[in-house]
Every structure is written in C-alpha cells, then in structure tokens.
Design a protein around this motif. Structure first.
Motif, PDB file in Angstrom:
ATOM      1  N   GLU A 243      16.753 -19.022   1.365  1.00 40.54           N
ATOM      2  CA  GLU A 243      18.197 -18.913   1.610  1.00 40.54           C
ATOM      3  C   GLU A 243      18.970 -19.885   0.735  1.00 40.54           C
ATOM      4  O   GLU A 243      20.038 -19.547   0.203  1.00 40.54           O
ATOM      5  CB  GLU A 243      18.489 -19.178   3.090  1.00 40.54           C
ATOM      6  N   LEU A 244      18.447 -21.101   0.584  1.00 42.64           N
ATOM      7  CA  LEU A 244      19.113 -22.089  -0.261  1.00 42.64           C
ATOM      8  C   LEU A 244      19.237 -21.576  -1.695  1.00 42.64           C
ATOM      9  O   LEU A 244      20.324 -21.630  -2.291  1.00 42.64           O
ATOM     10  CB  LEU A 244      18.338 -23.404  -0.249  1.00 42.64           C
ATOM     11  N   GLU A 245      18.151 -21.087  -2.244  1.00 45.65           N
ATOM     12  CA  GLU A 245      18.178 -20.632  -3.633  1.00 45.65           C
ATOM     13  C   GLU A 245      19.089 -19.423  -3.810  1.00 45.65           C
ATOM     14  O   GLU A 245      19.746 -19.273  -4.846  1.00 45.65           O
ATOM     15  CB  GLU A 245      16.761 -20.318  -4.109  1.00 45.65           C
ATOM     16  N   GLN A 246      19.152 -18.562  -2.802  1.00 50.17           N
ATOM     17  CA  GLN A 246      20.055 -17.414  -2.878  1.00 50.17           C
ATOM     18  C   GLN A 246      21.511 -17.860  -2.898  1.00 50.17           C
ATOM     19  O   GLN A 246      22.339 -17.333  -3.649  1.00 50.17           O
ATOM     20  CB  GLN A 246      19.796 -16.470  -1.698  1.00 50.17           C
ATOM     21  N   VAL A 247      21.847 -18.854  -2.094  1.00 45.81           N
ATOM     22  CA  VAL A 247      23.215 -19.382  -2.070  1.00 45.81           C
ATOM     23  C   VAL A 247      23.553 -20.064  -3.389  1.00 45.81           C
ATOM     24  O   VAL A 247      24.613 -19.820  -3.987  1.00 45.81           O
ATOM     25  CB  VAL A 247      23.395 -20.356  -0.886  1.00 45.81           C
ATOM     26  N   LEU A 248      22.657 -20.918  -3.871  1.00 42.98           N
ATOM     27  CA  LEU A 248      22.921 -21.624  -5.126  1.00 42.98           C
ATOM     28  C   LEU A 248      23.016 -20.658  -6.301  1.00 42.98           C
ATOM     29  O   LEU A 248      23.768 -20.906  -7.256  1.00 42.98           O
ATOM     30  CB  LEU A 248      21.829 -22.661  -5.381  1.00 42.98           C
ATOM     31  N   ALA A 249      22.284 -19.545  -6.227  1.00 41.17           N
ATOM     32  CA  ALA A 249      22.315 -18.554  -7.305  1.00 41.17           C
ATOM     33  C   ALA A 249      23.683 -17.890  -7.430  1.00 41.17           C
ATOM     34  O   ALA A 249      23.996 -17.313  -8.480  1.00 41.17           O
ATOM     35  CB  ALA A 249      21.244 -17.492  -7.074  1.00 41.17           C
ATOM     36  N   GLN A 250      24.491 -17.991  -6.387  1.00 39.81           N
ATOM     37  CA  GLN A 250      25.845 -17.421  -6.448  1.00 39.81           C
ATOM     38  C   GLN A 250      26.854 -18.431  -6.996  1.00 39.81           C
ATOM     39  O   GLN A 250      28.063 -18.186  -6.980  1.00 39.81           O
ATOM     40  CB  GLN A 250      26.289 -16.952  -5.053  1.00 39.81           C
ATOM     41  N   GLY A 251      26.369 -19.573  -7.488  1.00 42.42           N
ATOM     42  CA  GLY A 251      27.254 -20.574  -8.077  1.00 42.42           C
ATOM     43  C   GLY A 251      27.911 -21.484  -7.067  1.00 42.42           C
ATOM     44  O   GLY A 251      28.896 -22.166  -7.375  1.00 42.42           O
ATOM     45  N   ILE A 252      27.367 -21.539  -5.862  1.00 41.66           N
ATOM     46  CA  ILE A 252      27.945 -22.358  -4.793  1.00 41.66           C
ATOM     47  C   ILE A 252      27.396 -23.777  -4.882  1.00 41.66           C
ATOM     48  O   ILE A 252      26.194 -23.987  -5.033  1.00 41.66           O
ATOM     49  CB  ILE A 252      27.639 -21.724  -3.425  1.00 41.66           C
ATOM     50  N   ASN A 253      28.272 -24.761  -4.774  1.00 43.42           N
ATOM     51  CA  ASN A 253      27.887 -26.155  -4.874  1.00 43.42           C
ATOM     52  C   ASN A 253      27.047 -26.566  -3.665  1.00 43.42           C
ATOM     53  O   ASN A 253      27.373 -26.227  -2.520  1.00 43.42           O
ATOM     54  CB  ASN A 253      29.137 -27.031  -4.965  1.00 43.42           C
ATOM     55  N   SER A 254      25.976 -27.294  -3.910  1.00 46.87           N
ATOM     56  CA  SER A 254      25.076 -27.711  -2.834  1.00 46.87           C
ATOM     57  C   SER A 254      25.759 -28.615  -1.817  1.00 46.87           C
ATOM     58  O   SER A 254      25.258 -28.764  -0.693  1.00 46.87           O
ATOM     59  CB  SER A 254      23.853 -28.423  -3.422  1.00 46.87           C
ATOM     60  N   GLU A 255      26.891 -29.225  -2.170  1.00 48.01           N
ATOM     61  CA  GLU A 255      27.627 -30.050  -1.214  1.00 48.01           C
ATOM     62  C   GLU A 255      28.188 -29.214  -0.067  1.00 48.01           C
ATOM     63  O   GLU A 255      28.581 -29.768   0.959  1.00 48.01           O
ATOM     64  CB  GLU A 255      28.761 -30.787  -1.924  1.00 48.01           C
TER      65      GLU A 255
ATOM     66  N   GLU B 134      16.423 -32.624  -3.615  1.00 46.32           N
ATOM     67  CA  GLU B 134      16.377 -32.485  -5.070  1.00 46.32           C
ATOM     68  C   GLU B 134      17.419 -31.495  -5.566  1.00 46.32           C
ATOM     69  O   GLU B 134      17.947 -31.641  -6.678  1.00 46.32           O
ATOM     70  CB  GLU B 134      14.980 -32.038  -5.508  1.00 46.32           C
ATOM     71  N   ARG B 135      17.719 -30.492  -4.742  1.00 44.34           N
ATOM     72  CA  ARG B 135      18.701 -29.477  -5.123  1.00 44.34           C
ATOM     73  C   ARG B 135      20.127 -29.887  -4.780  1.00 44.34           C
ATOM     74  O   ARG B 135      21.063 -29.127  -4.990  1.00 44.34           O
ATOM     75  CB  ARG B 135      18.362 -28.145  -4.467  1.00 44.34           C
ATOM     76  N   GLY B 136      20.285 -31.108  -4.248  1.00 45.24           N
ATOM     77  CA  GLY B 136      21.623 -31.645  -4.040  1.00 45.24           C
ATOM     78  C   GLY B 136      22.182 -31.541  -2.641  1.00 45.24           C
ATOM     79  O   GLY B 136      23.333 -31.919  -2.401  1.00 45.24           O
ATOM     80  N   VAL B 137      21.405 -31.029  -1.684  1.00 43.48           N
ATOM     81  CA  VAL B 137      21.888 -30.920  -0.307  1.00 43.48           C
ATOM     82  C   VAL B 137      21.894 -32.297   0.339  1.00 43.48           C
ATOM     83  O   VAL B 137      20.927 -33.059   0.211  1.00 43.48           O
ATOM     84  CB  VAL B 137      21.005 -29.939   0.504  1.00 43.48           C
ATOM     85  N   ARG B 138      22.974 -32.605   1.029  1.00 41.01           N
ATOM     86  CA  ARG B 138      23.109 -33.934   1.634  1.00 41.01           C
ATOM     87  C   ARG B 138      23.455 -33.873   3.124  1.00 41.01           C
ATOM     88  O   ARG B 138      23.655 -34.918   3.758  1.00 41.01           O
ATOM     89  CB  ARG B 138      24.203 -34.734   0.901  1.00 41.01           C
ATOM     90  N   THR B 139      23.539 -32.683   3.703  1.00 39.22           N
ATOM     91  CA  THR B 139      23.899 -32.552   5.118  1.00 39.22           C
ATOM     92  C   THR B 139      22.805 -31.783   5.846  1.00 39.22           C
ATOM     93  O   THR B 139      22.446 -30.666   5.451  1.00 39.22           O
ATOM     94  CB  THR B 139      25.242 -31.813   5.268  1.00 39.22           C
ATOM     95  N   PHE B 140      22.285 -32.392   6.914  1.00 39.03           N
ATOM     96  CA  PHE B 140      21.135 -31.835   7.627  1.00 39.03           C
ATOM     97  C   PHE B 140      21.341 -31.905   9.133  1.00 39.03           C
ATOM     98  O   PHE B 140      21.976 -32.836   9.645  1.00 39.03           O
ATOM     99  CB  PHE B 140      19.860 -32.605   7.280  1.00 39.03           C
ATOM    100  N   VAL B 141      20.761 -30.929   9.834  1.00 42.17           N
ATOM    101  CA  VAL B 141      20.627 -30.993  11.284  1.00 42.17           C
ATOM    102  C   VAL B 141      19.178 -31.349  11.589  1.00 42.17           C
ATOM    103  O   VAL B 141      18.258 -30.630  11.188  1.00 42.17           O
ATOM    104  CB  VAL B 141      20.999 -29.656  11.953  1.00 42.17           C
ATOM    105  N   ALA B 142      18.966 -32.466  12.270  1.00 50.78           N
ATOM    106  CA  ALA B 142      17.614 -32.906  12.630  1.00 50.78           C
ATOM    107  C   ALA B 142      17.249 -32.338  13.994  1.00 50.78           C
ATOM    108  O   ALA B 142      18.013 -32.458  14.949  1.00 50.78           O
ATOM    109  CB  ALA B 142      17.531 -34.426  12.651  1.00 50.78           C
ATOM    110  N   GLU B 143      16.058 -31.715  14.078  1.00 52.52           N
ATOM    111  CA  GLU B 143      15.635 -31.060  15.303  1.00 52.52           C
ATOM    112  C   GLU B 143      14.559 -31.844  16.049  1.00 52.52           C
ATOM    113  O   GLU B 143      14.133 -31.434  17.124  1.00 52.52           O
ATOM    114  CB  GLU B 143      15.086 -29.665  14.968  1.00 52.52           C
TER     115      GLU B 143
END
Length: 401
Positions: free
Chosen positions: A76-88, A107-116
């Motif tokens: 899902e991450l790669e599909q979103v980034l492939a549309q030119g969407i900023n990882s922020e 590594e791909r620039g994501v900085r916001t996470f939900v910890a389970e």
C-alpha cells in the motif's frame, strides 16, 4: 435512493455488449463530488484508509481532494508513493509491523505511526535511532466494557488491534527518546449507519482515554477515531448525515481537549462510487428455489461470504416483469460462493447481466481471485464523463507459473 446512476448504467450497457466476463466500473466524477463535501470542514483531519480500494486512479482523486493516507503494508505504501504523494502525508497503521517493515517505512520517509503493542514501540524507537530521526507515534487502545455488559465498541470479541488500558500502563515513555508520543488511536467498529450512535460511542471513549494519557504522561494532542462510518447496502438502510457527524466530532474535539482530531475513512469515502457487472450463466429451479449462476462470485466480491451482508444487485436491462426471490451463486466449487438472495425480475435469463453496486470499497482487492483459475475482472473508470480502462481482464495464463 438509487444505486445506479444514468452515466454508470450507460457505461455498463456499452461494455456489456463488448465483454463476456465480469468487470468493475468506478464513477470518479461522483467520487470527486462526494470528496469535496467531506473536506469542506476544518474540524477533522481526514486520512484515506487505502485498504478500502488501492486503485491508482482512486488514490489520485483522494490526493487531489486533500486527503492524507493510512497505509498498513509495504504494498500500500509503494502504491501511494507511486502516485507522487509525499511520504509526510502517510500514516502507518496495522497489527503486523515487523522491524523490517518499520525500517522500510522510515527509509521511505514515513514519520507517523500507530503503535499496536509494546514490541512495536520498542522496534519503532530502535529503527528511528538507527536512522537518526524522530517519529510521531499514537498508541492504539482497545477498550472493553465491564463483564456482563455489551461492549458497544465492536462486541465482546478480543481482537489483535492495539492493547487494553492496563497493558499500556506497562509502557515507560521516557525509555524511547526517538519517539514523540502524540496521542491515542481507537477504532473498534465498522459500517455504522447511525450518527447518534456514533456520537454516543465517541463520547463514551473520552474519559478512559484521557485517564490513560494522564497515567502514561502522554500529551493528548491527537485523538484518532479511525473509521467505521457506513454506507447503505439496501434501499431501507439508514444514511449517515455528514453535517451531523461533523457537529458531533467538533463537540468531541472540544470535550477531549485535543488540538487535532483524525479520522481514517475507507468505505465512507469511496464505497458508493464502485459497481460490478456480472453476466448470468444460468437460471434453474432447485427444490423450489430459484437459483442464478453467475460468471463471477466471491473470486471478485468476497465480502458477502465474510460479513453475510450482500452488495445490492439489479438487472441491467429494464424489465416490467414482477420481482421474485432469487439466490445468486458464483462459479466456484464451494457453497461459500453465494452473493445473496435478491428480488429480481422473473424474466431474468442467461442473456442478462446483473450489476452490484456500493462496490467501491472492499471489492476486488478483498476477494479471492485465483481460486479455480477464473479470469481476473477488468476495471474501468468514468472521469470527466469519459470511460477508460484501467486494467484489462486477465486469463489464468497471465498469472499462473
């Protein structure tokens, strides 16, 4: 209420004369109109739950509307980034965040996470230290009501999503210097159709979440309520009022004392834009039951077998014949391949097509397309009044190795 608009019916009519196998049509014009209404407010930060429908053109519509993106896997991450969407603009949710996946996301620039879990907190901190960055982290909370009371937040079942309040109390936030614990996440229901009930549920959550944040020393800057907003699947279903929901959410935000209120919309954002056209193979009478065998079934639409809730279906052509109950079955060699019982014109025959609506969410990508090696369904979009193919139907020879 009608599930099939004139532009969609016209497009499906055209395609049904050209194709022999099932296909999906997504009305992006209707989707864009719907999304514009959702973002015309300032009380809630909206994220799109990509699991609902990861089709590139759908993601592009959400992007242009101003949504952010909730992703739960590397794919899902790669599909979103492939549309030119900023990882922020990406939020990583999901119960199976391994150290390797966390490393990839950072590594791909994501900085916001939900910890389970406590493990995920530790792994997030380790990877953030290794990559010399700071992460924004929300803790996912799973509430349970006292024994003997019906838990209004999704029943009494224990799920793998998040931890209970007592379990989170084992967390010492000071041990994780690379993490900014910025709030809490809670989401325990699905396809709710009552604005009043949602407001009641949200209100009940405020006090236990405030208490947990206080005990953990977490600044409750953000409260993420997840999704769960429903769409109707029958003509008799209630329909949520977005205006009433925003009013309720504004009150929740004020009472909770948070700076930001987040929601992750999936079904409610895109569900109503999708339709699935399915040719009839055969109709037969069996033990007094009218049975209709279709070219496609749960290999393209699994949800009825999982939830016991059918997608609404109607005959593509016009008919003045009286309706009668018919049970719809797909082509798979399992009794699970049932698309429900529907009232359909009694002149339905093997030359007809049925159209299932409300399939913009939890449609093809939730299905089991490879079982029995049938064709993969084609996907089309209507955009600016034009019909375009996003993906052609594929024979089994295209994916079998």
């Amino acid at each position: 209420m009608t599930f099939l608009s004139t532009p969609v019916k016209s497009a499906i009519n055209k395609l049904s004369t050209q194709l022999e196998t099932p296909f999906f049509v997504y009305d992006l014009d209707a989707l864009n109109t719907h999304l514009a209404r959702l973002v015309a407010q300032t009380d809630v930060k909206l994220w799109y739950a990509v699991k609902a429908n990861p089709l590139s053109t759908v993601i592009q519509c959400l992007d242009k509307a101003g949504f952010n993106f909730d992703v739960a896997s590397k794919g899902e991450l790669e599909q979103v980034l492939a549309q030119g969407i900023n990882s922020e603009r990406v939020l990583n949710t999901g119960p199976a965040k391994s150290p390797a996946q966390i490393k990839h996301f950072i590594e791909r620039g994501v900085r916001t996470f939900v910890a389970e879990s406590l493990n995920q907190v530790r792994w997030l901190n380790e990877q953030a230290v290794d990559q010399q960055c700071q992460l924004q982290v929300l803790l996912r909370v799973q509430l349970r009501w006292p024994e003997g009371e019906k838990n209004p937040l999704g029943g009494d079942s224990l799920t793998p999503f998040g931890l209970g309040c007592d379990e989170w109390l084992a967390l010492n936030t000071h041990q994780y210097p690379a993490l900014n614990f910025d709030g809490l996440h809670i989401f325990q229901w699905g396809n709710m159709l009552s604005s009043d009930k949602l407001a009641e549920l949200w209100s009940q959550m405020i006090t236990p979440l405030q208490q947990l944040a206080s005990k953990l020393g977490v600044n409750l800057n953000v409260l993420d309520l997840g999704g769960g907003l429903g769409i109707p699947y029958t003509q008799n279903d209630d329909t949520l009022s977005w205006d009433a929901l925003i009013t309720a959410l504004a009150n929740i935000k004020r009472h909770a004392g948070v700076n930001e209120l987040w929601m992750e919309l999936g079904r409610y954002a895109v569900g109503e834009c999708g339709h699935y056209a399915n040719p009839v193979v055969e109709r037969k009478l069996n033990y007094g039951q009218q049975q209709v065998i279709l070219s496609g079934g749960i290999n393209h639409l699994l949800r009825p077998a999982v939830t016991n809730q059918d997608f609404p279906a109607q005959l593509l052509r016009n008919s003045t014949a009286e309706n009668q109950a018919m049970s719809l079955y797909g082509p798979l060699c399992t009794a699970l391949d049932c698309l429900g019982e529907h009232q359909l014109p009694n002149d339905l025959n093997e030359h007809d097509w049925l159209v299932f609506s409300q399939c913009g969410a939890y449609g093809f990508t939730e299905s089991m397309p490879y079982f029995l090696c049938h064709e993969l369904a084609a996907e089309y979009v209507i955009h600016n009044g034009e019909l375009n193919c996003v993906r052609q139907a594929a024979d089994a020879s295209d994916y079998l190795r």
